[in-house]
Design an enzyme around this catalytic site. Structure first.
Site: not given
Length: 633
Positions: A289-293
């Site tokens: 999810g968004s932690t990868f951004k």
């Protein structure tokens, strides 16, 4: 007649010569071979009852004992010395509280020595005393050694389990078994060929030797804090699983690592293998999810496809190759800078960065950060994760990959990559074994190992600022700690099954770093399928990370930082702040509940010696204040 006398003389002469030869031979044996033959005789007479060795101890980074050894008696018998087999079996059956059928087979064996296991393995001290006092012929109590865990089941998955024969079966106990194990000792009993004890020969003891000690990068005090938070999260949010991992971004040394569900390390047989064999932070693969951004963000900065002060208009969705891909926020965020794209976790903004980069450049950085292959951490059971083959990446795959959907990996890959993003751009090999020791002396010490430079120092500096904005102004304000520069990225990842995403099934996470001007701790917590709360990482995971970081600040004595980004004033309106009282020096019995924040006492002492946060600092209503006593568990 003379012939007869001559023959007798010759016979006597031959006998005399033979006698002389025998005397010379015996003299030679006595003078030069006696030791060898005596040793052979002792070998024939000796019955060796094995005595367990002490495995090497395991310490944390400050030298605190995590795993030690303790004596645990076991039973052995010499069957030929048993005088009344039926009585002995009945007596041992009663004392050991086991059926007679569990013992009979041991007594019927035609062996010199028989170990009574599992029935007589690692029995209690009280039972051992009773058996010793009975003085049963042929029954021996030996001082076996078993593992001792002063912190209970803390760090269970990392440490691993030790079998009944004192061998490592999983975790570090297996990975470093050849170093940890020592040499078996023995009790030496002298018997004749019929197994009867030779009374004029005293029994002897051959001492066992211990193994090499391990010194870990783990801080056991922070580890205990992390595990307490995970336990509370499992209960409060009714999760299926929880993962926690903390790392020093400067060298990728692991500070704490844990997962739930947990298991009883001494009674691991009572659990499914999936529970004790899977160290989730290094084994479980899932979409981040968004932690990868931060990966997409740093790639775009490094390649110069956007500037943080450029603006982007988010209308709530993006059309990609005929597919409508929505933002998490209905209606979108409107016009915002690319700093705000990060702090608001705007999916269309990240899809735009991915589009500008193109698949080859984006996936180059994904692989340079270490995704898609093992980190080579010195812990067994690591998974590689799954990353799209760039040749098969179309516009939709590129768009979803840019905001953390489609590719999967482990927690350790994510935290290690984030460490590279904030430490100046260098990717390291994670490690948990700090060194080896023998007789309380360090004989080998590990050091950091660089893999490659992924981004420039300038890009790293910008992303640190962007992540700090996420905490002060964006989606991770639940992790804000007044006076400390905390950066973070939230994650709300859908769970995929059989090629489709499950409805209302999420992994909620937060990846936090402290302090952003000089990163010392990266902390990641993820919970799977929470059932009792709003499904956003900023709501569920952010307070968990904050709770761990608050305790780490006290444990590591991290000073406050200046020059940070102040929290959005609207946040103060939504939540009330209160000043923390001074509890240091107070008797534990005099500590009273507070009306606006919660108090948690750590330790079994009678005096408070430190607290986190410190006196006169401000906390949000409902936050925890931790009080540490003069006696820790």
């Amino acid at each position: 007649m003379k012939k007869i006398h001559k023959r007798v003389f010759l016979v006597l002469l031959l006998v005399f010569i033979f006698f002389i030869i025998m005397l010379v031979r015996i003299g030679y044996i006595v003078s030069s071979k006696s030791t060898i033959y005596l040793e052979r005789a002792y070998d024939l007479w000796t019955r060796n009852i094995p005595v367990s060795y002490k495995r090497g101890k395991i310490y944390d980074c400050k030298g605190k004992l995590i795993v030690g050894n303790t004596i645990s008696p076991s039973l052995a018998i010499i069957p030929k010395q048993i005088k009344d087999k039926e009585y002995t079996i009945n007596y041992l059956s009663t004392v050991l509280e086991v059926p007679k059928r569990d013992l009979v087979g041991h007594f019927d064996k035609n062996v010199s020595i028989e170990l009574i296991k599992p029935s007589g393995k690692n029995i209690s001290i009280d039972k051992a005393k009773i058996i010793i006092e009975k003085n049963l012929p042929g029954v021996y109590v030996i001082g076996d050694v078993v593992r001792y865990y002063p912190y209970g089941n803390t760090l269970s998955h990392l440490l691993g389990i030790v079998g009944s024969d004192n061998q490592g079966l999983s975790g570090l106990e297996l990975e470093y078994d050849s170093l940890l194990k020592g040499e078996v000792g023995s009790i030496n009993i002298f018997t004749d060929a019929h197994g009867k004890k030779i009374n004029n020969l005293s029994d002897s003891y051959t001492d066992s030797s211990g193994g090499i000690d391990l010194y870990l990068t783990i801080n056991i005090d922070i580890q205990v804090s992390l595990e307490n938070v995970l336990d509370n999260a499992m209960k409060y949010y009714d999760c299926e699983e929880a993962i926690g991992l903390m790392m020093n971004p400067k060298d990728s040394s692991i500070i704490a690592i844990a997962s739930r569900p947990n298991f009883d390390i001494k009674n691991y047989q009572d659990y499914d293998q999936e529970v004790y064999n899977r160290n989730l932070p290094i084994w479980k693969c899932y979409e981040y999810g968004s932690t990868f951004k931060f990966v997409t963000y740093t790639a775009g900065l490094e390649e110069g496809v956007f500037n943080v002060n450029d603006h982007f208009n988010c209308c709530g969705y993006t059309m990609v190759d005929g597919t409508r891909i929505k933002d998490w926020k209905t209606g979108g965020h409107g016009t915002q800078s690319f700093y705000e794209v990060m702090q608001n976790s705007c999916n269309p903004g990240f899809m735009e960065i991915g589009r500008r980069l193109g698949s080859e450049k984006l996936f180059k950085y994904i692989k340079d950060y270490g995704f898609g292959k093992k980190t080579n951490v010195d812990i067994s059971g690591e998974s590689s994760g799954i990353v799209f083959n760039v040749d098969n990446v179309g516009p939709v795959e590129l768009a979803t990959s840019s905001f953390g959907q489609g590719n999967s990996g482990t927690a350790i890959q994510l935290v290690n990559a984030c460490s590279a993003a904030v430490n100046g751009g260098i990717l390291h090999i994670p490690y948990v074994v700090k060194g080896l020791g023998l007789n309380n002396s360090i004989i080998y010490e590990s050091s950091k190992q660089e893999i490659r430079r992924v981004i420039s120092e300038e890009t790293s500096k910008i992303v640190r600022n962007a992540l700090e904005r996420v905490v002060s102004l964006g989606t991770a304000r639940g992790a804000y700690i007044e006076g400390y520069r905390v950066g973070a990225k939230t994650g709300t990842a859908q769970i995929a099954s059989d090629g489709a995403y499950l409805d209302n099934q999420y992994i909620l996470s937060l990846l936090g770093v402290l302090p952003m001007n000089n990163p010392e701790i990266a902390c990641y917590i993820a919970v799977t399928k929470p059932k009792t709360y709003i499904q956003y990482g900023g709501v569920v995971a952010a307070p968990l990370v904050k709770e761990v970081l608050l305790q780490a600040i006290t444990i590591n004595n991290i000073p406050k930082q200046s020059g940070g980004i102040k929290i959005d004033s609207r946040w103060y309106i939504d939540d009330f702040y209160y000043t923390v009282s001074d509890y240091v020096g107070m008797d534990v019995v005099k500590v009273q509940p507070h009306g606006y924040y919660q108090i948690k006492i750590i330790g079994d002492g009678d005096k408070i010696i430190s607290q986190s946060p410190k006196a006169n600092e401000r906390v949000i209503q409902g936050s925890y204040v931790y009080l540490y006593t003069n006696q820790q568990k």
